[in-house]
Design a protein around this motif. Structure first.
Motif, PDB file in Angstrom:
ATOM      1  N   LYS A 187      25.267  32.375 -39.591  1.00 39.02           N
ATOM      2  CA  LYS A 187      25.330  30.935 -39.360  1.00 39.02           C
ATOM      3  C   LYS A 187      26.759  30.430 -39.549  1.00 39.02           C
ATOM      4  CE  LYS A 187      23.358  26.537 -40.966  1.00 39.02           C
ATOM      5  NZ  LYS A 187      22.409  25.888 -41.895  1.00 39.02           N
ATOM      6  N   ASN A 188      27.167  29.545 -38.640  1.00 41.30           N
ATOM      7  CA  ASN A 188      28.504  28.931 -38.617  1.00 41.30           C
ATOM      8  C   ASN A 188      29.598  29.871 -38.120  1.00 41.30           C
ATOM      9  OD1 ASN A 188      27.607  26.409 -39.440  1.00 41.30           O
ATOM     10  ND2 ASN A 188      28.001  26.812 -41.617  1.00 41.30           N
ATOM     11  N   ASN A 189      29.239  31.097 -37.723  1.00 37.76           N
ATOM     12  CA  ASN A 189      30.209  31.957 -37.047  1.00 37.76           C
ATOM     13  C   ASN A 189      30.242  31.602 -35.562  1.00 37.76           C
ATOM     14  OD1 ASN A 189      30.896  33.342 -39.326  1.00 37.76           O
ATOM     15  ND2 ASN A 189      29.600  35.120 -38.907  1.00 37.76           N
ATOM     16  N   PRO A 190      31.400  31.703 -34.930  1.00 40.39           N
ATOM     17  CA  PRO A 190      31.474  31.385 -33.496  1.00 40.39           C
ATOM     18  C   PRO A 190      30.717  32.401 -32.653  1.00 40.39           C
ATOM     19  CG  PRO A 190      33.558  32.286 -34.265  1.00 40.39           C
ATOM     20  CD  PRO A 190      32.712  32.087 -35.482  1.00 40.39           C
ATOM     21  N   LYS A 191      30.105  31.914 -31.588  1.00 42.30           N
ATOM     22  CA  LYS A 191      29.430  32.820 -30.669  1.00 42.30           C
ATOM     23  C   LYS A 191      30.463  33.659 -29.927  1.00 42.30           C
ATOM     24  CE  LYS A 191      25.324  29.939 -30.073  1.00 42.30           C
ATOM     25  NZ  LYS A 191      24.467  29.180 -29.129  1.00 42.30           N
ATOM     26  N   GLN A 192      30.069  34.878 -29.568  1.00 47.01           N
ATOM     27  CA  GLN A 192      31.001  35.839 -29.001  1.00 47.01           C
ATOM     28  C   GLN A 192      31.664  35.329 -27.736  1.00 47.01           C
ATOM     29  OE1 GLN A 192      32.043  38.597 -30.434  1.00 47.01           O
ATOM     30  NE2 GLN A 192      33.416  39.051 -28.711  1.00 47.01           N
ATOM     31  N   LYS A 193      30.910  34.624 -26.879  1.00 46.29           N
ATOM     32  CA  LYS A 193      31.493  34.193 -25.595  1.00 46.29           C
ATOM     33  C   LYS A 193      32.625  33.193 -25.808  1.00 46.29           C
ATOM     34  CE  LYS A 193      28.169  30.507 -24.432  1.00 46.29           C
ATOM     35  NZ  LYS A 193      27.238  30.033 -23.375  1.00 46.29           N
ATOM     36  N   TYR A 194      32.547  32.395 -26.886  1.00 44.90           N
ATOM     37  CA  TYR A 194      33.614  31.432 -27.140  1.00 44.90           C
ATOM     38  C   TYR A 194      34.809  32.087 -27.818  1.00 44.90           C
ATOM     39  CZ  TYR A 194      30.125  28.046 -25.748  1.00 44.90           C
ATOM     40  OH  TYR A 194      29.184  27.359 -25.026  1.00 44.90           O
ATOM     41  N   ILE A 195      34.550  33.198 -28.525  1.00 45.70           N
ATOM     42  CA  ILE A 195      35.676  33.997 -29.013  1.00 45.70           C
ATOM     43  C   ILE A 195      36.407  34.619 -27.831  1.00 45.70           C
ATOM     44  CG2 ILE A 195      36.311  36.067 -30.317  1.00 45.70           C
ATOM     45  CD1 ILE A 195      34.024  35.466 -32.229  1.00 45.70           C
ATOM     46  N   GLU A 196      35.635  35.162 -26.875  1.00 42.41           N
ATOM     47  CA  GLU A 196      36.231  35.782 -25.691  1.00 42.41           C
ATOM     48  C   GLU A 196      36.984  34.767 -24.842  1.00 42.41           C
ATOM     49  OE1 GLU A 196      32.944  37.650 -23.791  1.00 42.41           O
ATOM     50  OE2 GLU A 196      32.789  39.271 -25.259  1.00 42.41           O
ATOM     51  N   GLN A 197      36.533  33.507 -24.853  1.00 43.79           N
ATOM     52  CA  GLN A 197      37.239  32.458 -24.112  1.00 43.79           C
ATOM     53  C   GLN A 197      38.508  31.996 -24.830  1.00 43.79           C
ATOM     54  OE1 GLN A 197      34.591  29.208 -23.109  1.00 43.79           O
ATOM     55  NE2 GLN A 197      33.077  30.585 -22.203  1.00 43.79           N
ATOM     56  N   GLY A 198      38.711  32.495 -26.067  1.00 46.88           N
ATOM     57  CA  GLY A 198      39.929  32.146 -26.797  1.00 46.88           C
ATOM     58  C   GLY A 198      39.856  30.835 -27.538  1.00 46.88           C
ATOM     59  N   LEU A 199      38.636  30.300 -27.771  1.00 49.01           N
ATOM     60  CA  LEU A 199      38.495  29.015 -28.454  1.00 49.01           C
ATOM     61  C   LEU A 199      38.405  29.178 -29.972  1.00 49.01           C
ATOM     62  CD1 LEU A 199      35.908  27.228 -26.118  1.00 49.01           C
ATOM     63  CD2 LEU A 199      38.397  27.301 -25.944  1.00 49.01           C
ATOM     64  N   PHE A 200      37.859  30.295 -30.428  1.00 47.27           N
ATOM     65  CA  PHE A 200      37.637  30.515 -31.855  1.00 47.27           C
ATOM     66  C   PHE A 200      38.084  31.923 -32.252  1.00 47.27           C
ATOM     67  CE2 PHE A 200      34.498  27.354 -30.632  1.00 47.27           C
ATOM     68  CZ  PHE A 200      34.535  26.436 -31.673  1.00 47.27           C
ATOM     69  N   LYS A 201      38.260  32.081 -33.580  1.00 48.89           N
ATOM     70  CA  LYS A 201      38.445  33.391 -34.178  1.00 48.89           C
ATOM     71  C   LYS A 201      37.534  33.481 -35.390  1.00 48.89           C
ATOM     72  CE  LYS A 201      43.112  34.831 -32.974  1.00 48.89           C
ATOM     73  NZ  LYS A 201      44.402  35.305 -33.530  1.00 48.89           N
ATOM     74  N   SER A 202      37.071  34.664 -35.676  1.00 50.95           N
ATOM     75  CA  SER A 202      36.290  34.904 -36.881  1.00 50.95           C
ATOM     76  C   SER A 202      37.119  35.802 -37.789  1.00 50.95           C
ATOM     77  CB  SER A 202      34.950  35.556 -36.530  1.00 50.95           C
ATOM     78  OG  SER A 202      34.149  35.695 -37.686  1.00 50.95           O
ATOM     79  N   MET A 203      37.594  35.223 -38.888  1.00 50.20           N
ATOM     80  CA  MET A 203      38.522  35.938 -39.770  1.00 50.20           C
ATOM     81  C   MET A 203      37.776  36.526 -40.967  1.00 50.20           C
ATOM     82  SD  MET A 203      41.661  36.812 -40.222  1.00 50.20           S
ATOM     83  CE  MET A 203      42.534  35.683 -39.123  1.00 50.20           C
ATOM     84  N   PRO A 204      37.787  37.848 -41.165  1.00 49.61           N
ATOM     85  CA  PRO A 204      37.118  38.452 -42.320  1.00 49.61           C
ATOM     86  C   PRO A 204      37.785  38.011 -43.632  1.00 49.61           C
ATOM     87  CG  PRO A 204      37.679  40.091 -40.656  1.00 49.61           C
ATOM     88  CD  PRO A 204      38.405  38.845 -40.289  1.00 49.61           C
ATOM     89  N   VAL A 205      36.974  37.741 -44.648  1.00 46.63           N
ATOM     90  CA  VAL A 205      37.490  37.394 -45.972  1.00 46.63           C
ATOM     91  C   VAL A 205      36.678  38.153 -47.020  1.00 46.63           C
ATOM     92  CG1 VAL A 205      38.323  35.101 -45.322  1.00 46.63           C
ATOM     93  CG2 VAL A 205      35.971  35.367 -46.118  1.00 46.63           C
ATOM     94  N   ILE A 206      37.290  38.389 -48.163  1.00 48.72           N
ATOM     95  CA  ILE A 206      36.628  39.063 -49.281  1.00 48.72           C
ATOM     96  C   ILE A 206      36.332  38.020 -50.358  1.00 48.72           C
ATOM     97  CG2 ILE A 206      36.801  40.836 -51.067  1.00 48.72           C
ATOM     98  CD1 ILE A 206      36.578  41.921 -48.231  1.00 48.72           C
ATOM     99  N   ILE A 207      35.062  37.934 -50.747  1.00 46.93           N
ATOM    100  CA  ILE A 207      34.652  37.000 -51.786  1.00 46.93           C
ATOM    101  C   ILE A 207      34.381  37.793 -53.064  1.00 46.93           C
ATOM    102  CG2 ILE A 207      32.920  35.304 -52.482  1.00 46.93           C
ATOM    103  CD1 ILE A 207      32.463  34.717 -49.525  1.00 46.93           C
ATOM    104  N   ALA A 208      35.099  37.418 -54.133  1.00 46.44           N
ATOM    105  CA  ALA A 208      34.958  38.122 -55.407  1.00 46.44           C
ATOM    106  C   ALA A 208      33.753  37.578 -56.161  1.00 46.44           C
ATOM    107  CB  ALA A 208      36.226  37.974 -56.241  1.00 46.44           C
ATOM    108  N   ARG A 209      32.854  38.451 -56.562  1.00 48.78           N
ATOM    109  CA  ARG A 209      31.692  38.071 -57.366  1.00 48.78           C
ATOM    110  C   ARG A 209      31.541  39.057 -58.517  1.00 48.78           C
ATOM    111  NH1 ARG A 209      27.001  36.297 -52.945  1.00 48.78           N
ATOM    112  NH2 ARG A 209      28.087  34.424 -52.199  1.00 48.78           N
ATOM    113  N   SER A 210      30.847  38.582 -59.557  1.00 49.45           N
ATOM    114  CA  SER A 210      30.685  39.436 -60.751  1.00 49.45           C
ATOM    115  C   SER A 210      29.932  40.714 -60.428  1.00 49.45           C
ATOM    116  CB  SER A 210      29.960  38.660 -61.858  1.00 49.45           C
ATOM    117  OG  SER A 210      28.698  38.189 -61.385  1.00 49.45           O
TER     118      SER A 210
END
Length: 241
Positions: A187-210
């Protein structure tokens, strides 16, 4: 030089001769379509030596009929004129040779260069006029990779356009418009076709948890996407709303 046979120039500066006009000048007794089919047998290739043009004209009965003409390059017109082996054919060939000589003279080459430059300037002026809606937002952004997150984008469009929409509302608007995935783990990630159109990027991040680090992703809007979404928001919501 008197114009024996009318010539035509296309947008790239190539010169063409109408097949029916040449046929009429040569006083060929055979019907045009049959004559042209016979001429093609000498090895002329469509879209290399000539272009077929389907045209319409009214009939005496007030109907409309279609017919095919052919725009021949100068070399083809010269060769066809020579093939005819008639006085009119010789005259046409000499005429085309003279046109070619004048066409390739330094004066004509310079003239065409100046005309091309003038067309290019006018084209750039039109492009500049078309790009005016982008200038306030920053045309440089649209041509760059300047991807930003949703929060930054909301701040930018408020500062620059007065569009008051918070981060959460912006996410909902993007989901409702179909740009972002609506449910599930992505949820809230861009759909692939809009990434391919160059409108969005999905950037990987690391979340630190205990319990251990996990990988998630952050949705970024590219420069191109910022331009497109801003246009839609201004149309739908309007500035200062």
């Amino acid at each position: 030089m008197n114009e024996l046979i009318r010539t035509h120039e296309n947008e790239t500066g190539e010169m063409f001769i109408g097949g029916r006009e040449l046929h009429e000048f040569l006083e060929v007794g055979t019907r045009y379509d049959k004559w042209f089919d016979r001429m093609k047998d000498y090895g002329f290739v469509e879209n290399e030596d000539y272009i077929a043009k389907v045209q319409k004209r009214p009939t005496a009965q007030s109907n409309v009929t279609t017919f095919t003409d052919h725009h021949m390059k100068l070399d083809m017109a010269k060769e066809i004129s020579m093939i005819q082996r008639s006085d009119k054919g010789k005259l046409a060939r000499r005429y085309f040779l003279e046109i070619e000589r004048r066409w390739n003279s330094p004066e004509m080459i310079m003239k065409r260069a100046l005309e091309f430059a003038d067309k290019r300037v006018k084209q750039l002026e039109i492009e500049q006029e078309q790009n005016k809606p982008y200038t306030n937002f920053g045309l440089i952004v649209s041509n760059s990779d300047g991807a930003i997150n949703i929060g930054e984008y909301c701040k930018n469009i408020f500062d620059k356009h007065g569009v008051n929409i918070g981060r959460n509302k912006m996410f909902k608007w993007l989901r409702d418009k179909g740009y972002l995935i609506n449910t599930g783990r992505e949820k809230n990630n861009p759909k692939q076709k809009y990434i391919e159109q160059g409108l969005f990027k999905s950037m990987p991040v690391i979340i630190a948890r205990s319990a251990g680090n996990i990988q998630d992703s952050t949705t970024l809007i590219t420069g191109k996407g910022q331009i497109k979404l801003t246009e839609k928001l201004l149309e739908e919501i309007g500035a200062g709303q």
